[in-house]
Design a protein around this motif. Structure first.
Motif, PDB file in Angstrom:
ATOM      1  N   THR A   3      25.836  58.837  40.277  1.00 11.52           N
ATOM      2  CA  THR A   3      25.403  60.093  40.871  1.00 11.52           C
ATOM      3  C   THR A   3      24.123  60.564  40.177  1.00 11.52           C
ATOM      4  O   THR A   3      23.794  60.094  39.092  1.00 11.52           O
ATOM      5  CB  THR A   3      26.471  61.187  40.678  1.00 11.52           C
TER       6      THR A   3
ATOM      7  N   SER B  13      23.723  63.336  38.782  1.00 15.76           N
ATOM      8  CA  SER B  13      24.114  63.979  37.513  1.00 15.76           C
ATOM      9  C   SER B  13      24.010  62.990  36.364  1.00 15.76           C
ATOM     10  O   SER B  13      23.557  63.338  35.270  1.00 15.76           O
ATOM     11  CB  SER B  13      25.573  64.470  37.568  1.00 15.76           C
ATOM     12  N   GLU B  14      24.464  61.758  36.608  1.00 11.87           N
ATOM     13  CA  GLU B  14      24.408  60.754  35.546  1.00 11.87           C
ATOM     14  C   GLU B  14      22.973  60.354  35.234  1.00 11.87           C
ATOM     15  O   GLU B  14      22.609  60.139  34.080  1.00 11.87           O
ATOM     16  CB  GLU B  14      25.245  59.533  35.947  1.00 11.87           C
TER      17      GLU B  14
ATOM     18  N   LEU C 134      21.343  63.008  33.137  1.00 11.44           N
ATOM     19  CA  LEU C 134      21.875  62.959  31.771  1.00 11.44           C
ATOM     20  C   LEU C 134      21.329  61.755  31.003  1.00 11.44           C
ATOM     21  O   LEU C 134      20.901  61.879  29.850  1.00 11.44           O
ATOM     22  CB  LEU C 134      23.407  62.911  31.811  1.00 11.44           C
TER      23      LEU C 134
ATOM     24  N   LEU D 299      19.188  61.922  27.583  1.00 15.22           N
ATOM     25  CA  LEU D 299      19.609  61.266  26.340  1.00 15.22           C
ATOM     26  C   LEU D 299      18.540  60.297  25.850  1.00 15.22           C
ATOM     27  O   LEU D 299      18.292  60.179  24.648  1.00 15.22           O
ATOM     28  CB  LEU D 299      20.944  60.548  26.543  1.00 15.22           C
TER      29      LEU D 299
ATOM     30  N   ARG E  72      15.823  62.378  24.355  1.00 16.62           N
ATOM     31  CA  ARG E  72      16.260  62.919  23.066  1.00 16.62           C
ATOM     32  C   ARG E  72      16.123  61.846  21.978  1.00 16.62           C
ATOM     33  O   ARG E  72      15.613  62.101  20.884  1.00 16.62           O
ATOM     34  CB  ARG E  72      17.727  63.380  23.183  1.00 16.62           C
TER      35      ARG E  72
ATOM     36  N   GLU F 184      21.525  71.630  34.134  1.00 14.35           N
ATOM     37  CA  GLU F 184      21.960  72.499  33.037  1.00 14.35           C
ATOM     38  C   GLU F 184      23.108  71.833  32.275  1.00 14.35           C
ATOM     39  O   GLU F 184      23.188  71.868  31.046  1.00 14.35           O
ATOM     40  CB  GLU F 184      22.411  73.844  33.613  1.00 14.35           C
ATOM     41  N   ARG F 185      23.986  71.196  33.046  1.00 13.12           N
ATOM     42  CA  ARG F 185      25.139  70.522  32.463  1.00 13.12           C
ATOM     43  C   ARG F 185      24.704  69.364  31.551  1.00 13.12           C
ATOM     44  O   ARG F 185      25.318  69.122  30.505  1.00 13.12           O
ATOM     45  CB  ARG F 185      25.969  69.962  33.612  1.00 13.12           C
TER      46      ARG F 185
ATOM     47  N   LEU G 288      23.898  70.778  28.282  1.00 18.47           N
ATOM     48  CA  LEU G 288      25.134  71.146  27.597  1.00 18.47           C
ATOM     49  C   LEU G 288      25.747  69.913  26.924  1.00 18.47           C
ATOM     50  O   LEU G 288      26.140  69.933  25.754  1.00 18.47           O
ATOM     51  CB  LEU G 288      26.092  71.702  28.653  1.00 18.47           C
ATOM     52  N   ILE G 289      25.823  68.814  27.671  1.00 16.75           N
ATOM     53  CA  ILE G 289      26.419  67.578  27.140  1.00 16.75           C
ATOM     54  C   ILE G 289      25.557  67.025  26.009  1.00 16.75           C
ATOM     55  O   ILE G 289      26.080  66.601  24.979  1.00 16.75           O
ATOM     56  CB  ILE G 289      26.584  66.529  28.270  1.00 16.75           C
ATOM     57  N   GLY G 290      24.246  67.044  26.206  1.00 14.35           N
ATOM     58  CA  GLY G 290      23.337  66.504  25.193  1.00 14.35           C
ATOM     59  C   GLY G 290      23.166  67.423  23.992  1.00 14.35           C
ATOM     60  O   GLY G 290      22.517  67.046  23.021  1.00 14.35           O
ATOM     61  N   GLY G 291      23.739  68.614  24.069  1.00 11.81           N
ATOM     62  CA  GLY G 291      23.676  69.527  22.928  1.00 11.81           C
ATOM     63  C   GLY G 291      22.277  70.047  22.650  1.00 11.81           C
ATOM     64  O   GLY G 291      21.921  70.271  21.496  1.00 11.81           O
TER      65      GLY G 291
ATOM     66  N   GLN H  54      23.368  53.062  31.025  1.00 11.55           N
ATOM     67  CA  GLN H  54      24.275  53.981  31.703  1.00 11.55           C
ATOM     68  C   GLN H  54      25.408  54.430  30.785  1.00 11.55           C
ATOM     69  O   GLN H  54      25.563  53.912  29.680  1.00 11.55           O
ATOM     70  CB  GLN H  54      24.875  53.279  32.923  1.00 11.55           C
ATOM     71  N   ILE H  55      26.185  55.414  31.242  1.00  8.91           N
ATOM     72  CA  ILE H  55      27.304  55.934  30.465  1.00  8.91           C
ATOM     73  C   ILE H  55      28.515  54.978  30.487  1.00  8.91           C
ATOM     74  O   ILE H  55      29.042  54.640  29.433  1.00  8.91           O
ATOM     75  CB  ILE H  55      27.745  57.332  30.972  1.00  8.91           C
TER      76      ILE H  55
END
Lengths: 442, 442
Positions: free
Chosen positions: A109, A111-112, A115, A119, A122, A158-159, A162-165, A312-313
């Motif tokens: 998705t 979202s992934e 993210l 990451l 980061r 936004e999420r 949040l996950i990545g801090g 990927q996650i």
């Protein structure tokens, strides 16, 4: 493919699977092919015109089976993402080819994808800062990072923060609901002055509320100058960029580090299939790489092999590129372009119906398949109308908020939508509005 | 289901899909059902004995279609996770029921479950600390957090720590490759003394290298006393816990906050399907919740509805619980137990063959379907043997490292594996070993 052919082909496929299972012991447990075997077996680009189903299905034995699940699953994915990248006229940097630094991957998705990009960004900024200043700890650096998106961006952005801090700032948008360069530059200056480290910007092309487009030709050069990662989320709108007349909406992608859209939304590919490209695959791998012995293989360090597990996650992967391969060949580029144009045409048709009714107003430019509209009047009135529309269960609309206004959204998104559906939907909505307004007068 | 029936049923399914598409306009665009409608339409537990295929397929119209994609997709998932939880005899805290605080969800892979649990734990500890000490920033708290796992844990556990931006410590294991209470207690004391905050322990039941089991009856009470989140990853071994004779391996789950295993590994469910349960759903939702207007719905705050989007990384979801529903009913609990027992029996059979050959040694207890073995002798010798085995392409083995030794792993994991396959594999391996040893002597 019409229903009659679907019945025929579906049943042939059931037999194919059954035959495969019945004779599986005659097949090798491990394929014989060399890394990169697949690319030379198929064309370099998607076909312009549809191909015959027989030709597609015959290629399963010729192209896929010799490479079994692996490496065929990986190699077809890389090549399909190149095909699709060429359909979108992505800059060459984003393609894998045989020697490229970039390439594409299928995520589940958007979202992934957002993210994963965050990451990777980061990890890259931490390494860059530590390269100059080895004393600084990762934790301290992360505590100073700021990511940015539009206040119209999807909640998943936004999420991701949040996950990545990390801090995530939502930037205000202009009259067209787009982030522009000036706002961005000002925000960056303020944040840098207060000791923060801007590192990631997620631009949206085709926002969820109103299908607005952030001004990436202005924003991209700023990101590049600041050494920030620019990710572009075009989850819905991306499919349209295969049409030359919509491709200008993607101008500025050359400044991006990563780009993503969802063929499962609007390119006739079943859920899930979110395609993502990066310019430098080393950036993305750097964030995730783990190599335990039970996952090692002979071609590990050869550079010939793509290990998507580092992109990927999840670790496991499905063979989703088959969906792309079949769709591209069954429709051809022209068939897919015709499909997009038809939907945009239907949205324009619905827009005209709304504009011809003085009780209603259009709330945002109709660029693709989404029409944002409302009754002139209060939010309460429009909430009531929405409740009646969805309560009648003949049409289903999902609302949004635009500059404080409660807005209804008419989205053309089904394979089988025709002009009569748009016309019927409007007649129905217009009748419910008449009823509602009569009731209000009384 | 044998191949003949598969051909028949597969073709019926193609017609079902075609009929559905042909008559789709006669269906409502939005379902009429009340939240929780589905639970009362099906039994409270999986059947013991297999059901007839006709009965299963008829329930699609009776149970699923009235609830369309949503809420049927969500509600069947909740009930199937309750069915499976009961098959595993999970403590009642992990079940949703109609009033439970816990419940289950389908993730894509165990990697995602481990990460989601870690993020939930991170969010919970930050909130707890800030409740007592509102001055402490999230970033500062996160910089002190430590997560723990076994040095035998899957690489995805370390990766979860990397993504979550927290320290991850790998604990050493005992002679059975298991983490025990004493080691854990000692590590915690040291870390607390140096100002760190232990917050998350990922225990493994059935490690990837050797199928070892961390001592959760010792570890669980420590986690509870320290207020740490205990997650249990039983990705492979979890399926076996449906058999009473293997259920003691799960003793101690009552101390856990979350538990996960992969029915796609060993319970006849196609990839992907990783089932995860939590004791307090509020913990997991707290880490992810975002509620933009375009995702709001009427039952948002009613407590009657489960919003799985708050339980996972992606936003979109597939209807994976159908796979569980079909498999549970086509096999029945007894059929699934028989399947597990057959595989364990085949592994034991292979183990006996290895033990009867003095050139070889068994390197870890054979508890389930995995046999760890090697030639007595150097690592180089075993690496050579592996290369010959995999090079011959008749059997494919994935190695591991156990206490410095290079070890071969024979894993029984296919639906169609029979005794003759184990026997043939051993004959083949044994011949290759003879050849290799003859060559070495020369």
């Amino acid at each position: 493919m019409d229903i009659t052919e679907f019945r025929k082909r579906g049943k042939e496929m059931v037999d194919y699977v059954a035959d495969y299972l019945e004779t599986i012991e005659q097949r090798q447990v491990y394929p014989d092919v060399e890394p990169g075997y697949l690319r030379s077996l198929i064309p370099e680009e998607a076909p312009d015109e549809p191909e015959a189903y027989e030709d597609v299905i015959q290629d399963i034995e010729r192209v896929i089976m010799p490479g079994a699940a692996s490496p065929a699953c990986t190699e077809l994915e890389t090549v399909m993402l190149d095909w699709l990248g060429k359909m979108l006229r992505l800059p060459k940097d984003f393609l894998a080819g045989t020697e490229g630094q970039g390439g594409g991957v299928i995520q589940g998705t958007a979202s992934e994808a957002t993210l994963v990009a965050l990451l990777a960004a980061r990890s890259r900024i931490v390494k860059q800062i530590q390269a100059h200043d080895p004393q600084r700890s990762e934790v301290e650096i992360i505590s100073k990072l700021v990511a940015y998106s539009s206040d119209q961006a999807h909640s998943s952005v936004e999420r991701a923060g949040l996950i990545g801090g990390v801090r995530m700032k939502k930037m205000s948008t202009d009259g067209k609901f787009a982030v522009c360069g000036e706002t961005f530059r000002k925000t960056l200056e303020e944040d840098k002055a207060s000791g923060l480290i801007p590192f990631y910007f997620c631009a949206t092309l085709g926002t969820t509320p109103s299908c607005a487009f952030d001004r990436i030709t202005e924003l991209g050069p700023i990101c590049n100058a600041e050494g920030m990662w620019m990710h572009i989320d075009a989850a819905y709108a991306g499919s349209a960029f295969i049409c030359p007349e919509f491709r200008p909406l993607l101008d500025g992608v050359e400044f991006a580090d990563s780009f993503n859209f969802n063929p499962h939304k609007w390119l006739l590919v079943n859920f899930d299939c979110s395609t993502m490209w990066v310019k430098r695959r080393a950036d993305i791998i750097g964030a995730f790489k783990m190599d335990p012995l039970y996952l090692k293989h002979d071609h590990q360090e050869s550079g010939l092999v793509t290990d998507y597990r580092h992109w990927q996650i999840p670790l496991g992967r499905r063979f989703r590129s088959l969906k792309l391969w079949f769709v591209f060949r069954m429709y051809g580029l022209r068939g897919l372009q015709a499909y997009i144009r038809k939907h945009v045409g239907l949205a324009k048709e619905f827009e005209r119906l709304v504009r011809n009714d003085e009780r209603f107003e259009i709330c945002a430019d109709v660029v693709l398949g989404l029409v944002c509209f409302r009754l002139k009047g209060s939010n309460e009135l429009n909430e009531l109308l929405l409740r009646r529309i969805n309560g009648a269960r003949r049409v289903h609309l999902v609302p949004c908020q635009l500059a404080g206004a409660f807005v209804l959204r008419f989205a053309v998104c089904s394979r089988t939508t025709e002009s009569r559906h748009a016309q019927e939907a409007w007649r129905h909505i217009s009748e419910l509005a008449s009823e509602l307004l009569r009731g209000q007068k009384r």
